[in-house]
Design a protein around this motif. Structure first.
Motif, short mmCIF file in Angstrom:
data_model
loop_
_atom_site.label_atom_id
_atom_site.label_comp_id
_atom_site.label_asym_id
_atom_site.label_seq_id
_atom_site.Cartn_x
_atom_site.Cartn_y
_atom_site.Cartn_z
N ALA A 9 0.58 -1.46 -0.11
CA ALA A 9 -0.09 -0.03 0.06
C ALA A 9 0.69 1.42 0.02
CB ALA A 9 -1.01 -0.06 1.15
N GLY A 10 1.95 1.07 0.26
CA GLY A 10 3.01 2.24 0.26
C GLY A 10 3.60 2.50 -1.26
N GLY A 32 -3.66 -0.78 5.33
CA GLY A 32 -2.57 -0.95 4.25
C GLY A 32 -1.32 -1.44 4.94
N VAL A 33 -0.54 -2.03 4.42
CA VAL A 33 0.48 -2.71 4.72
C VAL A 33 2.03 -2.62 3.67
CG1 VAL A 33 1.45 -4.95 5.22
CG2 VAL A 33 -0.82 -4.72 5.56
N ASP A 34 2.91 -2.17 4.20
CA ASP A 34 4.04 -2.10 3.57
C ASP A 34 5.44 -1.96 4.44
OD1 ASP A 34 6.03 -1.30 1.45
OD2 ASP A 34 4.25 -0.90 0.24
N VAL A 35 6.21 -1.94 3.88
CA VAL A 35 7.61 -2.11 4.53
C VAL A 35 8.07 -0.64 4.83
CG1 VAL A 35 9.31 -1.85 2.68
CG2 VAL A 35 10.14 -2.99 4.84
N ARG A 36 7.44 0.44 3.88
CA ARG A 36 7.46 1.80 4.11
C ARG A 36 6.27 2.44 4.01
NH1 ARG A 36 7.56 3.94 -0.94
NH2 ARG A 36 7.39 2.49 -2.67
N ALA A 37 6.28 3.88 4.34
CA ALA A 37 5.06 4.61 4.10
C ALA A 37 5.15 5.18 2.87
CB ALA A 37 5.30 6.09 5.29
N PRO A 38 3.79 5.49 2.62
CA PRO A 38 3.72 6.02 1.06
C PRO A 38 4.47 7.47 1.12
CG PRO A 38 1.30 5.55 2.03
CD PRO A 38 2.41 5.47 3.11
N GLU A 39 5.24 7.31 -0.18
CA GLU A 39 6.17 8.45 -0.41
C GLU A 39 5.50 9.78 -0.62
OE1 GLU A 39 9.89 9.40 -3.45
OE2 GLU A 39 8.91 7.75 -3.53
N TYR A 40 4.24 9.88 -1.43
CA TYR A 40 3.52 10.92 -1.66
C TYR A 40 2.14 11.12 -0.95
CZ TYR A 40 6.83 10.44 -5.68
OH TYR A 40 8.18 10.15 -6.28
N GLY A 41 2.68 11.70 0.20
CA GLY A 41 1.28 12.00 1.13
C GLY A 41 0.62 10.88 1.81
N ARG A 174 -2.79 -10.35 -14.36
CA ARG A 174 -1.49 -9.97 -15.20
C ARG A 174 -1.42 -8.49 -15.32
NH1 ARG A 174 -1.18 -15.49 -18.65
NH2 ARG A 174 -0.45 -16.93 -16.94
N LEU A 175 -0.71 -7.71 -14.64
CA LEU A 175 -0.64 -6.34 -15.01
C LEU A 175 0.34 -5.99 -16.16
CD1 LEU A 175 -0.83 -4.76 -11.54
CD2 LEU A 175 -2.79 -5.70 -12.71
N HIS A 176 -0.14 -4.89 -17.02
CA HIS A 176 0.72 -4.44 -18.11
C HIS A 176 1.04 -3.07 -18.08
CE1 HIS A 176 0.19 -8.02 -21.20
NE2 HIS A 176 -0.40 -8.47 -20.13
N ALA A 177 2.25 -2.83 -17.75
CA ALA A 177 2.93 -1.46 -17.83
C ALA A 177 2.07 -0.32 -17.36
CB ALA A 177 3.39 -1.10 -19.21
N ILE A 178 1.70 -0.44 -15.98
CA ILE A 178 0.75 0.51 -15.46
C ILE A 178 1.42 1.82 -15.03
CG2 ILE A 178 -0.78 0.73 -13.48
CD1 ILE A 178 -1.25 -1.72 -15.04
N TYR A 179 0.74 2.91 -15.29
CA TYR A 179 1.40 4.38 -15.14
C TYR A 179 0.40 5.23 -14.61
CZ TYR A 179 -1.18 6.08 -19.24
OH TYR A 179 -2.23 6.50 -19.93
N GLY A 180 0.96 6.29 -14.09
CA GLY A 180 -0.07 7.05 -13.62
C GLY A 180 0.90 8.15 -12.51
N PRO A 181 -0.03 9.11 -12.08
CA PRO A 181 0.58 10.09 -10.78
C PRO A 181 0.84 9.19 -9.70
CG PRO A 181 -1.27 10.97 -11.86
CD PRO A 181 -1.30 9.57 -12.14
N LEU A 182 1.80 9.52 -8.77
CA LEU A 182 2.23 8.91 -7.59
C LEU A 182 3.31 7.79 -7.96
CD1 LEU A 182 -0.79 8.69 -5.58
CD2 LEU A 182 0.47 10.59 -5.76
N GLY A 183 3.80 7.69 -9.19
CA GLY A 183 4.83 6.63 -9.40
C GLY A 183 6.16 7.32 -9.43
N ALA A 184 7.27 6.29 -9.38
CA ALA A 184 8.70 6.95 -9.39
C ALA A 184 9.02 7.34 -10.85
CB ALA A 184 9.53 5.78 -9.05
#
Length: 329
Positions: A9-10, A32-41, A174-184
């Protein structure tokens, strides 16, 4: 109250999925579960748990009490990262996936949705820019895309085995090349579209040159993150018991993509191609026939629409970083 757990979720897709769950299904409780907090808010989840899912005990605690689990957690990144850390990727993701599926079995989770990847498809089917769109059935003989793809395919087999042996409701997207805001958009973990947007946004003034890996002829189909999230939610509610593509059928070459990003940015960009750099498959496009048949739906956001939203967000981040650096000096 129904408890939905989103692992990863991060990360990029996970953050969007949490938001969609709280917006579209306000009656559910989201962890939400992750090894780190969300980067953008902030996450937006009802609770956010920091956990290392490579550890079985932490994984068990993360899914405890869940009615539904979206298993998105993974050590992942763009082609730069998959070439830089193949052993780390394979080790981490095998541990995360095995621990998650077993923890969900022990916790009697009602539905599990596992986020697989187009990287499971054989390289032999993706050797030309005009290679046929990828359908779900031909994954054997196995020849997936690097260690990341091998882990995804192995976990698909794990999911199918647990479905048959333990009567678990496990679904595979099977996800194909996902893009959008909040990504690296920079560094080894950035995917191609966002990386190119970041490079164009960083060009000062109205013109300049950017480095582009490959010769520009390789083709992809990019799926906007809102479509991806809708597909995951539809899959979770369905009776589907086999892997399903969630991706766009709109093919574009990397050279064409640079041109479209340049147009959105209003800049004259000259690509400096690097054929010596890793490029991945030469042609990868989703075939959505099964998605349409089984879910009565398919991703539909035009690339130009999603690209404008993505570039504007990345441009804002690049500008903020540049302004901050200038202010610091």
């Amino acid at each position: 109250m129904t408890l939905v757990v989103v692992t990863g979720a991060g990360g990029f897709v996970g953050a969007h999925l949490v938001h969609a769950l709280k917006t579209r299904q306000p009656s559910v409780r989201v962890r939400g579960v992750d090894v780190r907090a969300p980067e953008y808010g902030p996450s937006g989840a009802d609770e956010f748990v920091l956990a290392d899912l490579r550890e079985p005990e932490q994984c068990a605690a993360a899914v405890a009490g869940a009615d539904q689990v979206f298993a998105l957690a993974a050590n992942m990144g763009g082609i730069g990262w998959t070439h830089a850390a193949p052993a780390e990727i394979l080790r981490d993701n095998l541990l995360i996936s095995v621990n998650t599926v077993e923890a969900c079995r022990k916790a009697a989770v009602g539905t599990v949705v596992y986020a697989s990847s187009a990287c499971v498809y054989p390289n032999s089917l993706q050797r030309r820019p005009d290679s046929a769109p990828l359908r779900e059935s031909p994954v054997f003989p196995a020849d997936p895309d690097m260690e990341y793809g091998w882990e995804k395919l192995t976990t698909e087999i794990l999911c199918d085995t647990f479905r048959r042996t333990h009567a678990m409701d496990i679904k595979v997207a099977r996800l194909h090349a996902i893009y959008g805001p909040l990504g690296a958009y920079s560094g080894l973990r950035a995917k191609s579209l966002s990386m190119l947007c970041g490079k164009v946004a960083a060009v000062p003034g109205g013109s300049g040159e950017i480095e582009v890996w490959g010769d520009g002829t390789q083709t992809r189909s990019y799926c906007y993150v809102d479509d991806c999230v809708t597909g995951l939610l539809r899959l979770a509610r369905s009776t589907v018991d086999r892997p399903v593509n969630i991706g766009s059928e709109e093919r574009i070459s990397i050279a064409e993509l640079v041109g479209r990003i340049s147009a959105v940015a209003g800049k004259e960009i000259v690509p400096r191609y690097r054929p010596d750099k890793p490029v991945g498959p030469l042609g990868r496009v989703s075939d959505n026939t099964l998605c349409r048949q089984l879910l009565g739906w398919q991703p539909s956001t035009p690339l130009d629409f999603g690209l404008r939203r993505t570039y504007r967000w990345i441009e804002e981040q690049v500008t903020a970083v540049r302004t901050g650096e200038e202010a610091h000096r």
